[in-house]
Design a protein around this motif. Structure first.
Motif, PDB file in Angstrom:
ATOM      1  N   ARG A  59      -2.433   0.531  -8.042  1.00 21.12           N
ATOM      2  CA  ARG A  59      -1.440  -0.385  -8.607  1.00 21.12           C
ATOM      3  C   ARG A  59      -1.350  -1.629  -7.745  1.00 21.12           C
ATOM      4  O   ARG A  59      -1.391  -1.540  -6.520  1.00 21.12           O
ATOM      5  N   TYR A  79       0.239  -4.305 -12.240  1.00 17.50           N
ATOM      6  CA  TYR A  79      -1.023  -3.980 -12.908  1.00 17.50           C
ATOM      7  C   TYR A  79      -1.573  -2.665 -12.389  1.00 17.50           C
ATOM      8  O   TYR A  79      -1.457  -2.357 -11.210  1.00 17.50           O
ATOM      9  N   ARG A  80      -2.210  -1.921 -13.265  1.00 18.92           N
ATOM     10  CA  ARG A  80      -3.014  -0.765 -12.876  1.00 18.92           C
ATOM     11  C   ARG A  80      -4.455  -1.264 -12.906  1.00 18.92           C
ATOM     12  O   ARG A  80      -4.896  -1.851 -13.891  1.00 18.92           O
ATOM     13  N   VAL A  81      -5.173  -1.036 -11.817  1.00 14.69           N
ATOM     14  CA  VAL A  81      -6.531  -1.549 -11.668  1.00 14.69           C
ATOM     15  C   VAL A  81      -7.486  -0.379 -11.481  1.00 14.69           C
ATOM     16  O   VAL A  81      -7.214   0.539 -10.704  1.00 14.69           O
ATOM     17  N   THR A 134      -8.240  -4.043 -15.718  1.00 15.05           N
ATOM     18  CA  THR A 134      -6.812  -4.100 -15.414  1.00 15.05           C
ATOM     19  C   THR A 134      -5.994  -3.769 -16.649  1.00 15.05           C
ATOM     20  O   THR A 134      -6.420  -4.015 -17.777  1.00 15.05           O
TER      21      THR A 134
END
Length: 85
Positions: A25, A12-14, A5
């Protein structure tokens, strides 16, 4: 599964290891509801579900393919994409 993450200004970008090239996102929308979005079939979409199909024949399972289901953000049309890692 393993996920990485990265904190962003609005969520968050996962990145899931099995989908390393396809980040999504995660954020909380104005109504206070958690959302996950990513591109499906080349279109921005809200994620509904993700299913992994595994090959469990070896010591560690291998991902055979991933079925991703979502809703196109512009039209509300259902989308599905099968991703082979």
């Amino acid at each position: 599964f393993e996920a990485r993450t990265q904190l962003e200004a609005d969520g968050y970008r996962v990145r899931i290891v099995a989908l390393e090239r396809r980040p999504f996102r995660v954020f909380v929308d104005r109504a206070g509801k958690a959302q996950a979005t990513m591109e499906l079939d080349g279109r921005p979409a809200r994620l509904r579900s993700v299913y992994l199909t595994l090959d469990e024949g070896g010591l560690f399972p291998d991902v055979r393919y991933i079925d991703v289901f979502g809703t196109e953000m512009a039209s509300g049309r259902p989308l599905h994409e099968r991703i082979v890692p």
